[in-house]
Design an enzyme around this catalytic site. Structure first.
Site, PDB file in Angstrom:
ATOM      1  N   SER A 107       0.790  -1.105  -0.017  1.00 52.59           N
ATOM      2  CA  SER A 107       0.022  -0.046   0.086  1.00 52.59           C
ATOM      3  C   SER A 107       0.882   1.340  -0.024  1.00 52.59           C
ATOM      4  O   SER A 107       1.744   1.459  -0.923  1.00 52.59           O
ATOM      5  CB  SER A 107      -0.914  -0.166   1.236  1.00 52.59           C
ATOM      6  OG  SER A 107      -1.851   1.058   1.052  1.00 52.59           O
ATOM      7  N   ASP A 146      -9.493  -3.344  -5.648  1.00 54.48           N
ATOM      8  CA  ASP A 146      -8.853  -2.639  -4.901  1.00 54.48           C
ATOM      9  C   ASP A 146      -8.905  -1.302  -5.797  1.00 54.48           C
ATOM     10  O   ASP A 146      -8.666  -1.080  -6.957  1.00 54.48           O
ATOM     11  CB  ASP A 146      -7.580  -3.144  -5.128  1.00 54.48           C
ATOM     12  CG  ASP A 146      -6.606  -2.283  -3.911  1.00 54.48           C
ATOM     13  OD1 ASP A 146      -6.914  -1.019  -3.592  1.00 54.48           O
ATOM     14  OD2 ASP A 146      -5.335  -2.550  -4.210  1.00 54.48           O
ATOM     15  N   HIS A 164      -7.875  -4.537  -1.223  1.00 57.62           N
ATOM     16  CA  HIS A 164      -6.851  -3.809  -0.644  1.00 57.62           C
ATOM     17  C   HIS A 164      -6.754  -4.189   1.072  1.00 57.62           C
ATOM     18  O   HIS A 164      -7.594  -4.612   1.861  1.00 57.62           O
ATOM     19  CB  HIS A 164      -6.977  -2.255  -0.705  1.00 57.62           C
ATOM     20  CG  HIS A 164      -6.124  -1.351  -0.383  1.00 57.62           C
ATOM     21  ND1 HIS A 164      -4.766  -1.246  -1.225  1.00 57.62           N
ATOM     22  CD2 HIS A 164      -5.449  -0.660   0.751  1.00 57.62           C
ATOM     23  CE1 HIS A 164      -4.059  -0.425  -0.901  1.00 57.62           C
ATOM     24  NE2 HIS A 164      -4.163  -0.133   0.502  1.00 57.62           N
TER      25      HIS A 164
END
Length: 401
Positions: free
Chosen positions: A189, A341, A371
């Site tokens: 991320s 995501d 995610h």
């Protein structure tokens, strides 16, 4: 009593309307994901309510929840774990206990958390780094960089690059028995953003003697200049991470200006002089046809605002903005993207750009992924998806590092 019951009922209806999102049919452990998503969105809803009532800021409430998950540096029978500092940057160091006749591989891990939350001390990241050290017989370093909004960009990058440069010194590599030709930087991320940016810096800085052999970007965030990619539209109300929350967190990372998130939601936050950069994130060219689908590319509107934010055009915040000559020097790269995501297309475009300049790229696309899956690897919040991503990532590291 009747009035209180009515108020409670209205609150429940309002809460349900904010947290319920249909879960895609191909998601494994459907009911468990639904519950985890509801918990995440409930926390978000409460944080926003508290902020609107001036009780506490959104990020303070969420950060308080994250800190409940921090762990102590506990060694086990396989790995010695210690909290120390590299160039005054807190790190958690994992050293395998078994003897090695040759210098070891090393992995530097930059944790996710949207630049505002988290730590390498979180249960999931501690578990992943401990697992990596044991399975690969590798030295692993988790970096605890400063967090926004107390520390705005580029503090996170500066801490990360400082820790990496410190580790790459000959005396430090010798101290921990590390082979300087077998070092990887990894991150998920926002940690993927930092990994990409730090790797670009290391590989292109002639003064840094030892270079990185590989980088691993796990569902990374790689640009802030276009906030209306196909994945943003398809996952606007996505699992765990919605488009609105992603924009809110990026805004907290970049600026204290309270009007910025609204401009970003409209995709009207970029200055006129940024027009030349959009060729680096033009999804109509860089996304494979499969992911473009029926979306129609519309160039963002420039110059509608007068934000003085150099970060918007800085490759340290948006590694996708690096030019081809900067990308050509990058090492072998591993990128994981997830279908469900909001940030999916950032990773997909980086795959295209790296391949276009001849960088070796291994790309894993998780069709049933979403995610933050690596945050769910430990009971009671574990998902098979998180463990699956861990295993394919570790397998790639083991074969290539």
């Amino acid at each position: 009593m009747g009035f209180k019951a009515l108020c409670f009922g209205l609150f429940c209806v309002l809460l349900a309307s904010h947290i319920y999102v249909p879960i895609p049919g191909n998601i494994e452990e459907h009911w468990k994901v639904m519950v985890l998503d509801a918990v995440a969105k409930t926390c978000t809803f409460m944080a926003i309510c508290f902020e609107n009532m001036s009780i506490m800021r959104y990020e303070e409430f969420i950060s308080m929840i994250f800190k409940l998950d921090y762990t102590q540096p506990l060694s086990d029978e396989y790995v010695t774990v210690t909290d120390i500092a590299f160039a005054d940057i807190p790190v958690r160091l994992y050293l395998p206990k078994r003897k090695s006749e040759t210098p070891r591989r090393a992995v530097i891990y930059l944790h996710g958390g949207a630049y505002c939350f988290g730590s390498c001390k979180q249960t999931a990241f501690d578990f992943l780094n401990r697992w990596t050290a044991n399975k690969l017989d590798a030295v692993v370093v988790g970096v605890d960089y400063r967090l926004a909004p107390q520390h705005l960009f580029p503090a996170q990058f500066e801490d990360s690059i400082a820790a990496v440069k410190f580790f790459l010194q000959d005396k430090i590599l010798t101290k921990y028995g590390v082979d300087p030709t077998r070092i990887c930087i990894s991150g998920d991320s926002s940690g993927g953003t930092l990994t990409a940016a730090v790797t670009q810096e290391v590989q292109n800085d002639l003064e840094i003697k030892h270079k990185i052999k590989m980088q691993a970007l796990l569902y990374p965030h790689l640009q802030v200049i276009d906030s209306y990619l196909p994945s943003h539209q398809e996952n606007e109300h996505g699992i765990v991470l919605t488009r609105d929350i992603a924009i809110k967190l990026v805004s907290l990372y970049l600026t204290n200006d309270k009007t910025f998130p609204q401009a970003m939601k409209r995709n009207q936050h970029m200055p006129l002089e940024s027009r030349h950069l959009f060729k680096f994130v033009n999804w109509s060219v860089l996304l494979p046809k499969k992911y473009r689908k029926d979306h129609v590319y519309t160039e963002p509107i420039f110059g509608r605002t007068s934000y003085s934010l150099p970060a918007l055009m800085d490759i340290r915040a948006s590694p996708l903005l690096a030019n081809d000559s900067q990308l050509q020097n990058l090492p072998s790269t591993y990128i994981v993207t997830c279908e469900h995501d909001t940030l999916r297309d950032d990773g997909l475009m980086y795959v295209s750009r790296l391949q276009n300049v001849g960088v070796k790229v291994v790309h894993e696309h998780i069709e049933d992924g979403f995610h933050g899956a690596l945050s769910y690897m430990r009971s009671p919040l574990y998902l098979h998806l998180g463990l699956r991503i861990r295993d394919i990532y570790i397998s790639w590291l083991d074969k290539n590092l």
